[in-house]
Design an enzyme around this catalytic site. Structure first.
Site, PDB file in Angstrom:
ATOM      1  N   LYS A 177     -14.284  -7.125  -4.900  1.00 27.60           N
ATOM      2  CA  LYS A 177     -14.367  -7.564  -3.572  1.00 27.60           C
ATOM      3  C   LYS A 177     -15.906  -7.525  -3.277  1.00 27.60           C
ATOM      4  O   LYS A 177     -16.684  -6.611  -3.365  1.00 27.60           O
ATOM      5  CB  LYS A 177     -14.167  -6.015  -2.916  1.00 27.60           C
ATOM      6  CG  LYS A 177     -12.538  -5.872  -2.943  1.00 27.60           C
ATOM      7  CD  LYS A 177     -12.005  -4.497  -2.462  1.00 27.60           C
ATOM      8  CE  LYS A 177     -10.518  -4.481  -2.342  1.00 27.60           C
ATOM      9  NZ  LYS A 177     -10.085  -3.280  -2.026  1.00 27.60           N
TER      10      LYS A 177
ATOM     11  N   LYS B  84       1.084  -1.132  -0.082  1.00 24.21           N
ATOM     12  CA  LYS B  84       0.012  -0.069  -0.003  1.00 24.21           C
ATOM     13  C   LYS B  84       0.970   1.215   0.103  1.00 24.21           C
ATOM     14  O   LYS B  84       1.821   1.393   0.891  1.00 24.21           O
ATOM     15  CB  LYS B  84      -0.702  -0.177   1.240  1.00 24.21           C
ATOM     16  CG  LYS B  84      -1.939  -0.995   0.982  1.00 24.21           C
ATOM     17  CD  LYS B  84      -3.109  -0.779   2.033  1.00 24.21           C
ATOM     18  CE  LYS B  84      -4.274  -1.818   1.834  1.00 24.21           C
ATOM     19  NZ  LYS B  84      -5.028  -1.314   0.679  1.00 24.21           N
TER      20      LYS B  84
END
Length: 368
Positions: free
Chosen positions: A272, A164
Site C-alpha cells: 500500500k 473482510k
C-alpha cells in the site's frame, strides 16, 4: 521559475457504513498537495496524503503541522525539478516517519513533471490501452449486507472477491464463504479474506484450518502485527496462504524490510504505497520479495481518485498481474471525478472522461 506547494484538507464521505475489524468508517480525511510554478500556476501537480486513523505509521497529532512545514521548506528551496532528482528531494525534505507525505509529494512532483496531466508514470494504463484486474471488496456488516455486496460484485463481473472478516460471528462468515463455494468452483471465483489482525493467537490456526476448507486463495494478516515469531510459525504451518499487510507498516529501512521477510517467510505481501512511503519503498519490498520467492500484490488504502490514479499507474508498470486490491473510486459521495472506470472486474483509465476538481473547491488552501 519558482516552484511552490500548498495543500487542501479534504474530508471524503462514505456512501455506506464501511465495516472493518477496527470499527465502522463513515468518513476519511485526506490532504491534497498541489505543486505549481508561481509564474505559470495553471500547471498543477496533484498528490494525496491519506493517513488512516489507527493504522498509519504517521497517524499522529502533529501530522498536519508536519505537512505544513514540509510545504514551507519546499517553497524555500528555489528548486528546479527533474525526474532524476525527485528521490533526492524526497530523502532530504521528508522524514521516513511520514510515509503518506512521502507518497503525496512523490506523486505531486511526478504529475507536475508530466505537465499537470495526471500522468504519474507513462504506460499503457495511463494511455487507456491496458486494464488492470482487481478484486471486488466485500465490506464487513450484517450477513444480509455482505450477501448483497457479494451478489452485486458477481453481477458486475468480478472473478476475484475479497471478504473482510473478523467483525461478525465467525460461523456466519463461514456460511457466506460456503454459499459462494456451493455456486462457484475455485477456478470460477477466487476468494480472498482479510482479517486485519482480528484472530487471537490461540485460535488462529484452528480458524485457518477451517477457512482452508473453502479453497481460499489467501488470508491477509490473520493476527495483529508485531508478533513475528508467531506469524512465522503460522506461515510455516498454515494450510492457507498468508499475506502480510499491517506487518509491513513502519518498516522504512531496507535492511529491516529484509529481516522481517526473511524471518516470517510469508506466501504473499500486500503493498500500500500510502502506508509504506510511496513507490520507491514499494520497489524495495518487491525486489526483496523476488529474492525470497514471495508473491505480492498492490492495494489502495481508501484514497480519493487522485491517490488511486497514482497507485494504478504505478501498478501498471508490472506485467502478468494477479488481481490487485485497487479501489474503484465509488466509495465516496464527494470523490474527485476522474477517468477511472470499472468494467467487468477491471480498472481502466478512460481518457475521454475529464478530471473535475470542483469537489475540492469547498476546501481551504493551507501553507501557501
Amino acid at each position: 521559475m519558482s516552484l511552490k506547494t500548498d495543500y487542501l484538507k479534504y474530508i471524503l464521505h462514505f456512501r455506506f457504513e464501511a465495516g472493518t475489524s477496527r470499527g465502522i468508517l463513515t468518513e476519511k480525511t485526506s490532504y491534497i498537495i498541489r505543486l505549481f510554478d508561481d509564474e505559470n500556476p495553471a500547471v498543477v501537480g496533484y498528490g494525496e496524503c491519506g493517513p488512516l486513523k489507527g493504522l498509519s505509521y504517521d497517524d499522529r497529532a502533529d501530522f498536519e503541522e508536519q505537512l505544513a512545514q514540509n510545504c514551507q521548506e519546499f517553497n524555500n528551496l528555489d528548486l528546479q525539478l527533474f525526474s532524476w532528482n525527485v528521490p533526492i528531494v524526497l530523502n532530504q525534505l521528508i522524514s521516513p516517519q511520514f510515509p503518506s507525505i512521502l507518497f503525496g509529494f512523490e506523486t505531486a512532483m511526478l504529475d507536475f513533471l508530466s505537465g499537470g496531466q495526471h500522468v504519474i508514470l507513462e504506460n499503457e494504463f495511463a494511455s487507456g490501452h491496458r486494464s488492470l484486474p482487481i478484486n471486488g471488496l466485500i465490506w464487513m456488516g450484517s450477513p444480509e449486507f455482505m450477501r448483497q455486496q457479494i451478489e452485486d460484485k458477481l453481477r458486475a463481473g468480478y472473478t476475484t472477491l475479497k471478504l473482510k472478516i473478523g467483525a461478525i460471528d465467525f460461523e456466519q462468515e463461514c456460511d457466506l464463504l460456503a454459499m459462494i463455494r456451493e455456486r462457484f468452483t475455485p477456478e470460477q471465483i477466487t476468494l480472498r479474506v482479510d482479517a486485519n489482525g482480528a484472530f487471537k493467537p490461540e485460535e488462529a490456526m484452528k480458524k485457518l484450518e477451517r477457512l482452508a476448507t473453502y479453497a481460499l486463495h489467501s488470508i491477509e494478516q490473520p493476527i495483529r502485527a508485531g508478533q513475528p515469531d508467531l506469524m512465522a510459525d503460522l506461515c510455516q504451518h498454515s494450510p492457507l496462504a498468508i499475506a502480510l499487510d499491517e506487518e509491513l507498516i513502519g518498516q522504512m529501512e531496507y535492511v529491516h524490510k529484509f529481516r522481517l521477510l526473511k524471518k516470517i517467510q510469508p506466501q504473499y505481501i500486500i503493498l500500500k504505497p500510502t502506508l509504506l512511503g510511496g513507490m520507491r519503498h514499494c520497489d524495495e519490498w518487491i525486489e526483496l520479495a523476488g529474492r525470497l520467492n514471495i508473491g505480492w500484490w498492490i492495494t489502495s488504502a481508501l484514497e480519493s481518485n487522485i491517490g488511486l490514479n497514482a497507485i494504478a499507474q504505478y501498478t501498471a508498470q508490472f506485467k502478468n498481474l494477479i488481481p490487485q486490491g485497487l479501489g474503484t473510486g465509488q466509495l465516496y459521495h464527494n470523490n474527485v471525478d476522474s477517468p477511472l472506470t470499472i468494467e467487468q472486474g477491471y480498472l481502466r483509465y478512460d481518457s475521454s472522461k475529464p478530471w473535475d476538481f470542483a469537489q475540492l473547491a469547498s476546501s481551504s488552501i493551507q501553507s501557501r
